[in-house]
Design an enzyme around this catalytic site. Structure first.
Site, PDB file in Angstrom:
ATOM      1  CB  ALA A 166      -0.936  -0.006   1.207  1.00  0.00           C
ATOM      2  CE1 TYR A 167       6.095   5.177   2.358  1.00  0.00           C
ATOM      3  CE2 TYR A 167       7.409   3.582   1.144  1.00  0.00           C
ATOM      4  CZ  TYR A 167       7.281   4.818   1.745  1.00  0.00           C
ATOM      5  OH  TYR A 167       8.325   5.711   1.722  1.00  0.00           O
ATOM      6  CB  VAL A 168       5.210   0.427  -3.042  1.00  0.00           C
ATOM      7  CG1 VAL A 168       5.648   0.526  -4.497  1.00  0.00           C
ATOM      8  CG2 VAL A 168       6.388   0.043  -2.155  1.00  0.00           C
TER       9      VAL A 168
END
Length: 219
Positions: free
Chosen positions: A130-132
């Site tokens: 999700a961060y990427v």
């Protein structure tokens, strides 16, 4: 120079505040918690308390008005779930861009992440994924805008080792490696002085070139 840093209480944000204030720039730091204002004041910034996950572009524009540049240094941070990766790492970056447009500020530095162009490992953690995805989406939204003179900086794995003042700064792709938060802040400060880096996506690693020489070479 007047600079507004969103997410100014992070480890890079505070270092950048101190660098800019130390050289005589006027710095405003946007933070979510009133508990962080004293740290910003000690570093040399004027704090503005504003929650980037709930604020409007108009509210943030009030803090940005009069600035020469804005820097997006915010992040949901360790321990946050997948939803906050989107609301902070993507949506808040776009909010700052909208606020800059309303305030008539064109220069925008976005701190992104290395690895956003690479496929995820099959066993990648969902929060990391999700961060990427959020970082990549933020890049795509910011770099598609013609109302900003943007520069995207993708540091390698960040460390708290003392800075060396020597880096590798280059367009992607660049092999993965570490870089200190001190040197990342120093590169950001140098990029603010280098309008010729607008429109560029840059990878940052530890290296052998002086920070200012590395930025000048990109220009």
């Amino acid at each position: 120079m007047q600079v507004v840093i969103a997410g100014a209480h992070g480890k890079i944000g505070l270092r950048l505040v101190a660098l800019l204030a130390g050289r005589g720039d006027v710095v405003t730091g946007v933070v979510r918690s009133p508990a962080h204002t004293a740290d910003l004041e000690r570093a040399g910034a004027t704090p503005v308390v504003l929650d980037l996950e709930s604020a409007t572009a108009g509210e943030l524009a009030a803090a940005v008005t009069g600035a020469d540049a804005v820097v997006f240094s915010a992040g949901a941070g360790p321990g946050s779930g997948t939803s906050r990766k989107d609301t902070v790492d993507r949506a808040a970056a776009v909010l700052l861009a909208d606020a800059a447009r309303l305030a008539g500020v064109r220069r925008y530095l976005l701190i992104s992440s290395t690895g956003v162009d690479e496929p995820l490992a099959p066993d990648a953690d969902e929060v990391w994924a999700a961060y990427v995805a959020a970082k990549k989406a933020a890049e795509e939204e910011i770099t598609s805008r013609d109302d900003l003179d943007w520069t995207v900086l993708r540091p390698g794995r960040l460390t708290d080792d003392p800075g060396t003042g020597r880096v590798l700064l280059a367009p992607p792709p660049v092999p993965r490696a570490d870089v200190t938060r001190d040197d990342t802040a120093a590169v950001l400060a140098a990029l603010l002085d280098a309008p010729g880096t607008a429109g560029k996506v840059l990878e940052l690693r530890e290296g052998d070139q002086d920070v200012h020489e590395a930025v000048a070479a990109i220009v």
